[in-house]
Design a protein around this motif. Structure first.
Motif, PDB file in Angstrom:
ATOM      1  N   ASN A   1      11.612  18.629  -2.948  1.00 36.39           N
ATOM      2  CA  ASN A   1      12.974  18.797  -2.457  1.00 36.39           C
ATOM      3  C   ASN A   1      13.941  18.160  -3.451  1.00 36.39           C
ATOM      4  O   ASN A   1      14.135  16.945  -3.455  1.00 36.39           O
ATOM      5  N   GLN A   2      14.520  18.983  -4.298  1.00 39.68           N
ATOM      6  CA  GLN A   2      15.397  18.465  -5.346  1.00 39.68           C
ATOM      7  C   GLN A   2      16.723  17.949  -4.785  1.00 39.68           C
ATOM      8  O   GLN A   2      17.386  17.134  -5.421  1.00 39.68           O
ATOM      9  N   LYS A   3      17.080  18.398  -3.602  1.00 42.13           N
ATOM     10  CA  LYS A   3      18.346  17.970  -3.009  1.00 42.13           C
ATOM     11  C   LYS A   3      18.242  16.545  -2.470  1.00 42.13           C
ATOM     12  O   LYS A   3      19.101  15.701  -2.744  1.00 42.13           O
ATOM     13  N   THR A   4      17.202  16.260  -1.698  1.00 43.41           N
ATOM     14  CA  THR A   4      17.044  14.918  -1.133  1.00 43.41           C
ATOM     15  C   THR A   4      16.443  13.939  -2.137  1.00 43.41           C
ATOM     16  O   THR A   4      16.536  12.734  -1.955  1.00 43.41           O
ATOM     17  N   LYS A   5      15.817  14.474  -3.193  1.00 47.11           N
ATOM     18  CA  LYS A   5      15.170  13.661  -4.234  1.00 47.11           C
ATOM     19  C   LYS A   5      14.024  12.810  -3.674  1.00 47.11           C
ATOM     20  O   LYS A   5      13.678  11.770  -4.246  1.00 47.11           O
ATOM     21  N   GLU A   6      13.458  13.264  -2.556  1.00 51.29           N
ATOM     22  CA  GLU A   6      12.276  12.561  -2.051  1.00 51.29           C
ATOM     23  C   GLU A   6      11.182  12.654  -3.121  1.00 51.29           C
ATOM     24  O   GLU A   6      10.891  13.743  -3.618  1.00 51.29           O
ATOM     25  N   PRO A   7      10.588  11.542  -3.492  1.00 50.64           N
ATOM     26  CA  PRO A   7       9.694  11.518  -4.661  1.00 50.64           C
ATOM     27  C   PRO A   7       8.291  12.065  -4.397  1.00 50.64           C
ATOM     28  O   PRO A   7       7.282  11.428  -4.699  1.00 50.64           O
ATOM     29  N   ILE A   8       8.240  13.258  -3.830  1.00 54.60           N
ATOM     30  CA  ILE A   8       6.975  13.963  -3.620  1.00 54.60           C
ATOM     31  C   ILE A   8       6.989  15.188  -4.526  1.00 54.60           C
ATOM     32  O   ILE A   8       7.922  15.994  -4.489  1.00 54.60           O
ATOM     33  N   PHE A   9       5.942  15.330  -5.328  1.00 57.36           N
ATOM     34  CA  PHE A   9       5.932  16.389  -6.334  1.00 57.36           C
ATOM     35  C   PHE A   9       5.268  17.656  -5.799  1.00 57.36           C
ATOM     36  O   PHE A   9       4.342  17.607  -4.993  1.00 57.36           O
ATOM     37  N   ASP A  10       5.763  18.777  -6.282  1.00 64.61           N
ATOM     38  CA  ASP A  10       5.329  20.094  -5.825  1.00 64.61           C
ATOM     39  C   ASP A  10       4.260  20.632  -6.770  1.00 64.61           C
ATOM     40  O   ASP A  10       4.563  21.054  -7.895  1.00 64.61           O
ATOM     41  N   ILE A  11       3.015  20.619  -6.331  1.00 66.05           N
ATOM     42  CA  ILE A  11       1.906  21.027  -7.190  1.00 66.05           C
ATOM     43  C   ILE A  11       2.002  22.500  -7.585  1.00 66.05           C
ATOM     44  O   ILE A  11       1.675  22.872  -8.724  1.00 66.05           O
TER      45      ILE A  11
ATOM     46  N   TYR B   1      13.497   7.208  -8.368  1.00 63.91           N
ATOM     47  CA  TYR B   1      13.673   8.033  -7.168  1.00 63.91           C
ATOM     48  C   TYR B   1      12.879   7.438  -5.999  1.00 63.91           C
ATOM     49  O   TYR B   1      13.358   7.385  -4.867  1.00 63.91           O
ATOM     50  N   PHE B   2      11.672   6.986  -6.295  1.00 63.56           N
ATOM     51  CA  PHE B   2      10.832   6.401  -5.247  1.00 63.56           C
ATOM     52  C   PHE B   2      11.471   5.134  -4.683  1.00 63.56           C
ATOM     53  O   PHE B   2      11.579   4.959  -3.466  1.00 63.56           O
ATOM     54  N   VAL B   3      11.888   4.230  -5.562  1.00 64.63           N
ATOM     55  CA  VAL B   3      12.479   2.960  -5.130  1.00 64.63           C
ATOM     56  C   VAL B   3      13.743   3.202  -4.304  1.00 64.63           C
ATOM     57  O   VAL B   3      13.918   2.636  -3.213  1.00 64.63           O
ATOM     58  N   ASN B   4      14.630   4.048  -4.794  1.00 64.20           N
ATOM     59  CA  ASN B   4      15.859   4.328  -4.053  1.00 64.20           C
ATOM     60  C   ASN B   4      15.569   4.986  -2.701  1.00 64.20           C
ATOM     61  O   ASN B   4      16.231   4.693  -1.694  1.00 64.20           O
ATOM     62  N   HIS B   5      14.583   5.860  -2.678  1.00 62.66           N
ATOM     63  CA  HIS B   5      14.217   6.538  -1.424  1.00 62.66           C
ATOM     64  C   HIS B   5      13.682   5.540  -0.400  1.00 62.66           C
ATOM     65  O   HIS B   5      14.038   5.589   0.782  1.00 62.66           O
ATOM     66  N   GLU B   6      12.850   4.617  -0.847  1.00 62.86           N
ATOM     67  CA  GLU B   6      12.280   3.626   0.066  1.00 62.86           C
ATOM     68  C   GLU B   6      13.356   2.687   0.601  1.00 62.86           C
ATOM     69  O   GLU B   6      13.371   2.349   1.792  1.00 62.86           O
ATOM     70  N   ILE B   7      14.258   2.271  -0.253  1.00 60.94           N
ATOM     71  CA  ILE B   7      15.345   1.374   0.173  1.00 60.94           C
ATOM     72  C   ILE B   7      16.258   2.088   1.166  1.00 60.94           C
ATOM     73  O   ILE B   7      16.685   1.511   2.177  1.00 60.94           O
ATOM     74  N   GLN B   8      16.532   3.369   0.894  1.00 56.52           N
ATOM     75  CA  GLN B   8      17.376   4.156   1.795  1.00 56.52           C
ATOM     76  C   GLN B   8      16.715   4.290   3.171  1.00 56.52           C
ATOM     77  O   GLN B   8      17.385   4.193   4.211  1.00 56.52           O
TER      78      GLN B   8
ATOM     79  N   ASN C   1       0.815  -1.228   0.000  1.00 56.53           N
ATOM     80  CA  ASN C   1       0.000   0.000   0.000  1.00 56.53           C
ATOM     81  C   ASN C   1       0.844   1.273   0.000  1.00 56.53           C
ATOM     82  O   ASN C   1       0.372   2.337  -0.407  1.00 56.53           O
ATOM     83  N   LYS C   2       2.108   1.186   0.427  1.00 56.66           N
ATOM     84  CA  LYS C   2       2.992   2.361   0.349  1.00 56.66           C
ATOM     85  C   LYS C   2       3.239   2.739  -1.112  1.00 56.66           C
ATOM     86  O   LYS C   2       3.299   3.926  -1.451  1.00 56.66           O
ATOM     87  N   ILE C   3       3.386   1.741  -1.937  1.00 53.66           N
ATOM     88  CA  ILE C   3       3.603   1.984  -3.364  1.00 53.66           C
ATOM     89  C   ILE C   3       2.319   2.479  -4.013  1.00 53.66           C
ATOM     90  O   ILE C   3       2.331   3.411  -4.823  1.00 53.66           O
ATOM     91  N   GLU C   4       1.212   1.868  -3.659  1.00 54.25           N
ATOM     92  CA  GLU C   4      -0.075   2.284  -4.218  1.00 54.25           C
ATOM     93  C   GLU C   4      -0.395   3.726  -3.848  1.00 54.25           C
ATOM     94  O   GLU C   4      -0.928   4.475  -4.679  1.00 54.25           O
ATOM     95  N   ASP C   5      -0.067   4.123  -2.629  1.00 59.55           N
ATOM     96  CA  ASP C   5      -0.287   5.518  -2.212  1.00 59.55           C
ATOM     97  C   ASP C   5       0.564   6.464  -3.057  1.00 59.55           C
ATOM     98  O   ASP C   5       0.109   7.551  -3.447  1.00 59.55           O
ATOM     99  N   TRP C   6       1.817   6.050  -3.327  1.00 57.94           N
ATOM    100  CA  TRP C   6       2.681   6.910  -4.143  1.00 57.94           C
ATOM    101  C   TRP C   6       2.148   7.006  -5.575  1.00 57.94           C
ATOM    102  O   TRP C   6       2.161   8.083  -6.183  1.00 57.94           O
ATOM    103  N   PHE C   7       1.669   5.905  -6.131  1.00 54.02           N
ATOM    104  CA  PHE C   7       1.077   5.938  -7.469  1.00 54.02           C
ATOM    105  C   PHE C   7      -0.126   6.875  -7.502  1.00 54.02           C
ATOM    106  O   PHE C   7      -0.316   7.619  -8.479  1.00 54.02           O
ATOM    107  N   ASN C   8      -0.941   6.851  -6.469  1.00 52.67           N
ATOM    108  CA  ASN C   8      -2.097   7.755  -6.411  1.00 52.67           C
ATOM    109  C   ASN C   8      -1.639   9.210  -6.395  1.00 52.67           C
ATOM    110  O   ASN C   8      -2.237  10.073  -7.064  1.00 52.67           O
TER     111      ASN C   8
END
Length: 284
Positions: free
Chosen positions: A168-178, A222-229, A125-132
């Motif tokens: 946050n382009q520095k941390t590359k957290e895969p959350i987009f800025d609307i 970015y999402f996969v690497n962030h989750e693994i990190q 569900n963490k992945i599904e939430d990110w897809f949403n």
């Protein structure tokens, strides 16, 4: 790449005896199409030939003129939205923007993260939430990119890297800025009435299936690497590279190919194309 003449394209199959030929856009496409086209039919082995995205139209044209004893496999890009999908047994194309849009699925990413993070209890569900999140926040950007291509405006919209639209382009957290996305779309100076109309027309289409494949690939990595990190912390020696990620996607997709209706439909079309081509070349 050297441009092929019409006669050269017509006679392409002559160089591949006891093989049936499938024309693809790039060498990275071959591992995907290898999953779908039969390895052998009536003693004819499958052979792939990459010609480049700028050249493949010539091979498509050759199919329509009846001068082709080969199959063509390609991305549909935005042709699905434009209702310009190719209708020919020798042409097989993705019913999503690109190959990436078919192989990047929640369950596929789930398998990669579970293995790479060593956490087999990682929740889907963490992945599904990110897809949403991806589908909702990036929908307008996908529509703007489609409108630009449809209208032939020649404006640069999406690149292969999604970083400019992250919060946050520095941390590359895969959350987009609307807000960033909306400001960017406004800066394109598109016809807002046309844009709003297209938004309504395409509302039932999921962003992750129809946005440019390279953009989706970048976002997902970015999402996969962030989750693994997050899971492994300092135990992570390096991020997953583009090449390794693509390989992982293909391997996971191979394991669960039968679970995806879209891929099963595409495999059937590939099989029909292969059978048709073999019948053609066996008569020569």
């Amino acid at each position: 790449m050297t441009s092929r003449t019409t006669s050269g394209i017509r006679n392409t199959d002559l160089f591949y005896r006891k093989q049936y030929l499938v024309i693809v856009e790039g060498e990275d496409d071959i591992p995907f199409w290898e999953m779908l086209f039969p390895k052998q039919i009536s003693n004819y082995e499958c052979k792939f030939k990459q010609v480049g995205g700028s050249e493949i139209k010539k091979y498509v044209d050759a199919v329509y003129t009846g001068n082709a004893n080969f199959a063509v496999a390609l991305d549909s890009d935005y042709r699905l939205f434009m209702e310009k999908i190719h209708d020919h047994v020798q042409i097989v194309e993705t019913l999503a923007h690109s190959i990436e849009n078919l192989i990047i699925q929640p369950m596929i990413l789930h398998g990669i993260i579970r293995i790479a993070s060593r956490q087999h209890e990682y929740e889907l569900n963490k992945i599904e939430d990110w897809f949403n999140h991806f589908n909702e926040v990036l929908y307008d950007l996908m529509v703007a990119d489609y409108m630009i291509q449809k209208e032939g405006l020649g404006i640069k919209c999406l690149s292969k890297d999604c970083r400019r639209f992250l919060k946050n382009q520095k941390t590359k957290e895969p959350i987009f800025d609307i807000s960033n996305i909306n400001n960017f779309i406004e800066s394109l100076n598109l016809d807002t009435k046309k844009l709003d109309l297209i938004k309504k027309e395409l509302r039932d289409h999921l962003t992750h299936r129809h946005i440019q494949g390279h953009f989706l690939f970048s976002s997902s990595l970015y999402f996969v690497n962030h989750e693994i990190q997050k899971i492994r912390g300092t135990k992570v020696k390096r991020s997953i590279s583009n090449d390794d990620f693509f390989t992982m996607l293909i391997l996971e997709c191979q394991k669960s190919l039968s679970d995806y209706t879209d891929l099963q439909i595409l495999r059937e079309k590939a099989n029909q194309a292969a059978q048709y081509v073999v019948e053609l070349i066996s008569k020569v």
